[in-house]
Structure formats: C-alpha cells, structure tokens
Scaffold this motif. Sequence first.
Motif, PDB file in Angstrom:
ATOM      1  N   ALA A  38     -22.923 -53.459 -11.246  1.00  0.00           N
ATOM      2  CA  ALA A  38     -22.710 -54.530 -12.222  1.00  0.00           C
ATOM      3  C   ALA A  38     -23.873 -54.454 -13.196  1.00  0.00           C
ATOM      4  O   ALA A  38     -24.797 -53.637 -13.031  1.00  0.00           O
ATOM      5  N   ARG A  39     -23.862 -55.309 -14.221  1.00  0.00           N
ATOM      6  CA  ARG A  39     -24.938 -55.267 -15.208  1.00  0.00           C
ATOM      7  C   ARG A  39     -26.186 -56.019 -14.751  1.00  0.00           C
ATOM      8  O   ARG A  39     -27.300 -55.668 -15.143  1.00  0.00           O
ATOM      9  N   ASP A  40     -26.026 -57.050 -13.928  1.00  0.00           N
ATOM     10  CA  ASP A  40     -27.136 -57.918 -13.535  1.00  0.00           C
ATOM     11  C   ASP A  40     -27.839 -57.347 -12.305  1.00  0.00           C
ATOM     12  O   ASP A  40     -27.411 -57.559 -11.167  1.00  0.00           O
ATOM     13  N   ALA A  41     -28.938 -56.642 -12.530  1.00  0.00           N
ATOM     14  CA  ALA A  41     -29.643 -55.973 -11.434  1.00  0.00           C
ATOM     15  C   ALA A  41     -30.219 -56.975 -10.437  1.00  0.00           C
ATOM     16  O   ALA A  41     -30.216 -56.724  -9.226  1.00  0.00           O
ATOM     17  N   ASP A  42     -30.714 -58.109 -10.917  1.00  0.00           N
ATOM     18  CA  ASP A  42     -31.299 -59.102 -10.015  1.00  0.00           C
ATOM     19  C   ASP A  42     -30.237 -59.699  -9.094  1.00  0.00           C
ATOM     20  O   ASP A  42     -30.467 -59.874  -7.889  1.00  0.00           O
ATOM     21  N   ALA A  43     -29.082 -59.999  -9.663  1.00  0.00           N
ATOM     22  CA  ALA A  43     -27.994 -60.532  -8.840  1.00  0.00           C
ATOM     23  C   ALA A  43     -27.524 -59.495  -7.835  1.00  0.00           C
ATOM     24  O   ALA A  43     -27.232 -59.818  -6.669  1.00  0.00           O
ATOM     25  N   LEU A  44     -27.447 -58.243  -8.244  1.00  0.00           N
ATOM     26  CA  LEU A  44     -27.061 -57.180  -7.322  1.00  0.00           C
ATOM     27  C   LEU A  44     -28.056 -57.068  -6.170  1.00  0.00           C
ATOM     28  O   LEU A  44     -27.656 -56.849  -5.018  1.00  0.00           O
ATOM     29  N   ALA A  45     -29.325 -57.212  -6.478  1.00  0.00           N
ATOM     30  CA  ALA A  45     -30.348 -57.118  -5.434  1.00  0.00           C
ATOM     31  C   ALA A  45     -30.164 -58.217  -4.393  1.00  0.00           C
ATOM     32  O   ALA A  45     -30.344 -57.989  -3.189  1.00  0.00           O
ATOM     33  N   ARG A  46     -29.790 -59.411  -4.843  1.00  0.00           N
ATOM     34  CA  ARG A  46     -29.555 -60.511  -3.902  1.00  0.00           C
ATOM     35  C   ARG A  46     -28.342 -60.216  -3.014  1.00  0.00           C
ATOM     36  O   ARG A  46     -28.384 -60.453  -1.805  1.00  0.00           O
ATOM     37  N   VAL A  47     -27.279 -59.708  -3.621  1.00  0.00           N
ATOM     38  CA  VAL A  47     -26.087 -59.366  -2.834  1.00  0.00           C
ATOM     39  C   VAL A  47     -26.411 -58.241  -1.854  1.00  0.00           C
ATOM     40  O   VAL A  47     -25.966 -58.260  -0.697  1.00  0.00           O
ATOM     41  N   ALA A  48     -27.186 -57.261  -2.296  1.00  0.00           N
ATOM     42  CA  ALA A  48     -27.563 -56.144  -1.425  1.00  0.00           C
ATOM     43  C   ALA A  48     -28.329 -56.642  -0.207  1.00  0.00           C
ATOM     44  O   ALA A  48     -28.099 -56.173   0.925  1.00  0.00           O
ATOM     45  N   GLU A  49     -29.220 -57.587  -0.413  1.00  0.00           N
ATOM     46  CA  GLU A  49     -29.981 -58.131   0.707  1.00  0.00           C
ATOM     47  C   GLU A  49     -29.068 -58.864   1.688  1.00  0.00           C
ATOM     48  O   GLU A  49     -29.235 -58.769   2.915  1.00  0.00           O
ATOM     49  N   GLU A  50     -28.069 -59.563   1.153  1.00  0.00           N
ATOM     50  CA  GLU A  50     -27.098 -60.230   2.023  1.00  0.00           C
ATOM     51  C   GLU A  50     -26.303 -59.197   2.820  1.00  0.00           C
ATOM     52  O   GLU A  50     -26.010 -59.414   4.005  1.00  0.00           O
ATOM     53  N   CYS A  51     -25.959 -58.090   2.192  1.00  0.00           N
ATOM     54  CA  CYS A  51     -25.246 -57.028   2.903  1.00  0.00           C
ATOM     55  C   CYS A  51     -26.093 -56.468   4.036  1.00  0.00           C
ATOM     56  O   CYS A  51     -25.576 -56.181   5.132  1.00  0.00           O
ATOM     57  N   ARG A  52     -27.375 -56.324   3.791  1.00  0.00           N
ATOM     58  CA  ARG A  52     -28.261 -55.793   4.829  1.00  0.00           C
ATOM     59  C   ARG A  52     -28.392 -56.757   5.996  1.00  0.00           C
ATOM     60  O   ARG A  52     -28.491 -56.335   7.145  1.00  0.00           O
ATOM     61  N   THR A  53     -28.369 -58.051   5.722  1.00  0.00           N
ATOM     62  CA  THR A  53     -28.430 -59.027   6.812  1.00  0.00           C
ATOM     63  C   THR A  53     -27.160 -58.985   7.662  1.00  0.00           C
ATOM     64  O   THR A  53     -27.171 -59.411   8.820  1.00  0.00           O
ATOM     65  N   HIS A  54     -26.072 -58.478   7.077  1.00  0.00           N
ATOM     66  CA  HIS A  54     -24.833 -58.291   7.831  1.00  0.00           C
ATOM     67  C   HIS A  54     -24.812 -56.949   8.564  1.00  0.00           C
ATOM     68  O   HIS A  54     -23.804 -56.590   9.178  1.00  0.00           O
ATOM     69  N   GLY A  55     -25.895 -56.195   8.464  1.00  0.00           N
ATOM     70  CA  GLY A  55     -25.995 -54.941   9.192  1.00  0.00           C
ATOM     71  C   GLY A  55     -25.579 -53.716   8.412  1.00  0.00           C
ATOM     72  O   GLY A  55     -25.534 -52.613   8.977  1.00  0.00           O
ATOM     73  N   GLY A  56     -25.284 -53.866   7.131  1.00  0.00           N
ATOM     74  CA  GLY A  56     -24.837 -52.744   6.334  1.00  0.00           C
ATOM     75  C   GLY A  56     -25.950 -52.147   5.492  1.00  0.00           C
ATOM     76  O   GLY A  56     -26.976 -52.784   5.249  1.00  0.00           O
ATOM     77  N   GLU A  57     -25.742 -50.934   5.041  1.00  0.00           N
ATOM     78  CA  GLU A  57     -26.665 -50.278   4.116  1.00  0.00           C
ATOM     79  C   GLU A  57     -26.140 -50.496   2.708  1.00  0.00           C
ATOM     80  O   GLU A  57     -24.949 -50.319   2.448  1.00  0.00           O
ATOM     81  N   ALA A  58     -27.022 -50.888   1.782  1.00  0.00           N
ATOM     82  CA  ALA A  58     -26.582 -51.229   0.430  1.00  0.00           C
ATOM     83  C   ALA A  58     -27.438 -50.523  -0.610  1.00  0.00           C
ATOM     84  O   ALA A  58     -28.664 -50.468  -0.490  1.00  0.00           O
ATOM     85  N   LEU A  59     -26.769 -50.008  -1.633  1.00  0.00           N
ATOM     86  CA  LEU A  59     -27.424 -49.361  -2.766  1.00  0.00           C
ATOM     87  C   LEU A  59     -27.100 -50.150  -4.026  1.00  0.00           C
ATOM     88  O   LEU A  59     -25.929 -50.432  -4.301  1.00  0.00           O
ATOM     89  N   VAL A  60     -28.114 -50.483  -4.799  1.00  0.00           N
ATOM     90  CA  VAL A  60     -27.933 -51.188  -6.066  1.00  0.00           C
ATOM     91  C   VAL A  60     -27.851 -50.166  -7.190  1.00  0.00           C
ATOM     92  O   VAL A  60     -28.751 -49.335  -7.352  1.00  0.00           O
ATOM     93  N   VAL A  61     -26.760 -50.233  -7.960  1.00  0.00           N
ATOM     94  CA  VAL A  61     -26.562 -49.293  -9.069  1.00  0.00           C
ATOM     95  C   VAL A  61     -26.242 -50.096 -10.331  1.00  0.00           C
ATOM     96  O   VAL A  61     -25.073 -50.324 -10.665  1.00  0.00           O
ATOM     97  N   PRO A  62     -27.268 -50.553 -11.067  1.00  0.00           N
ATOM     98  CA  PRO A  62     -26.996 -51.316 -12.296  1.00  0.00           C
ATOM     99  C   PRO A  62     -26.141 -50.495 -13.253  1.00  0.00           C
ATOM    100  O   PRO A  62     -26.486 -49.351 -13.587  1.00  0.00           O
ATOM    101  N   THR A  63     -25.000 -51.059 -13.679  1.00  0.00           N
ATOM    102  CA  THR A  63     -24.032 -50.300 -14.466  1.00  0.00           C
ATOM    103  C   THR A  63     -23.272 -51.215 -15.408  1.00  0.00           C
ATOM    104  O   THR A  63     -22.861 -52.308 -15.022  1.00  0.00           O
ATOM    105  N   ASP A  64     -23.076 -50.748 -16.624  1.00  0.00           N
ATOM    106  CA  ASP A  64     -22.159 -51.384 -17.561  1.00  0.00           C
ATOM    107  C   ASP A  64     -20.934 -50.483 -17.657  1.00  0.00           C
ATOM    108  O   ASP A  64     -20.985 -49.420 -18.276  1.00  0.00           O
TER     109      ASP A  64
END
Length: 270
Positions: A38-64
């Motif tokens: 997505a375009r919002d890197a900060d928001a993606l980082a928050r979602v990624a951290e939530e994914c990690r708390t669920h036990g998943g591996e997450a990569l943030v890829v800021p993209t338009d």
Amino acid sequence: MSGAFGGQVVLITGASSGIGAELARQCAAAGARVALAARDADALARVAEECRTHGGEALVVPTDVTVEAQCRAMVDRTVAHFGRLDMLVNNAGMSMSARFDEISDLSIFERLLRLNVLGSIWSTAFALPHLKQTRGRIVAISSLAGLTGVPKRSAYCASKHAMAGFFDALRVELRDSGVSVTVVYPGFVRSEINRRALAADGTPFGERAYLRQPREALETAACARQILRAAAGRKRDLIMTVQGKVGRILKWLTPGLVDRLAFNATASRQ
C-alpha cells in the motif's frame, strides 16, 4: 483454512487498512507468509506487527499500484524475499459518490480506473509467471457494483465492471495452467474505503451522511473469512449476501425492477 495457506506466500495490495489488513492478519494466523503493499508505509508497519503477533512472517512493501513500475518492483521484492509467490490478492481500490451530471472533476474516472483496474492488471501481469510455477491463486476484490449499475457510483461501477470482465477472461485463459482466479463481489462492508471515496469535486467524501454504512454492513473480519474460504476452495466467484445473489438473478429476469430498487436504496441513504 490453515491447510490451504500454511507456509504459502500471499501478496496483498491495499493491505494498510480495511479488508486488506484483515486478510493479512487472517492469512498470518493460518500460517502464511504475507507481503503487505500500500502507499502508507507506517500503516503497513502496524499491520505487519499484528501479523507477527499472530505467528506469521510479514514483509512491508510500500507501493503505489497506479504506477506500473512500482507494481513490478512489488512483485520482484516479494519473490526475492520469500523465494516464491502462491497467492496475489488484488484489493487496492477507491470509491466515489456523485451523480454523473454533477461531477466537476472528470479526472475521478481516470483515477479510479487507474487504481481499481490498471493497478490490478499490472500486479497480476508481473505476478503471473511466479503463480504459474506454484499453481497458485489470484483473488480480485470487485464489488456488487461490478455486477449492476448503482446510482452516484458511475466511475466506481465502470471500474469494477472492467475488473470483473478482465478477470473472467483471464480465468478462461488460465484454465489449464493450475492457477485459479476468484472474483469477489462484496456488498456493504464496514471498511475505511467509504471515508476515502471521492465527491463530485474530486475531494475525499469523508464522513458526510450519504456514505454512512447501513446497519446490515458486513464486519470486516467476517468478510475476510469468506474471501479466504473461497480462495482456498479455488471458487470461480463469491457473492457474499443473499440480496446480492437474488439481485443477480433478478437482473437477468426483470432488469427494470433492479434499476428501481437501486434508485430507491440510494435515495433512502441520502
């Protein structure tokens, strides 16, 4: 569902909020490795951290995704990081609300077509070679507005009809490839997309009363669960509501009635 996505790599566009963010969380909980775009890197980082708390591996890829080169880079970075790609979810999108004869900024049409249609096409084009290798899945988040005309949503309907047509054609082309294509037609969902919808002058609609979500709007978590079940089963399409399924049949049988119902439903929300 965990059996379908455990260990798989899932790339989700529009993953910073709403349906995309919830899909990411549920995929992570099911054991998937998720790439969030997505375009919002900060928001993606928050979602990624939530994914990690669920036990998943997450990569943030800021993209338009309205920029073709960024769609290519998004896929390339995902594959470079995880080594493969098993599912692409084309979720990034934007809506609008205005009568066509009241629109003062016609760039609304270009903006929605570029985001909702071309962004999905470009992302799919660059992901497809990798998905063929894994016999993967493509999921396209359309809308009931992609099945029938909705007053005050002309640009949105145009984009979602185009999106549905493209992915229907692609499904046929990929028939023997092992890659499935699932088109999703949600109704009203409690999501941030309405607050970002464009008004007649091209500005965000915000919290104006017209776009307040109806009581029957589906919760985001329930919407995401339905989408992932459909993707896991490699379903052709998913219409989430009884009203949507009945409306599709009525449009074939009595299209004039569907027009009246759409007009009346829109008028009641003003």
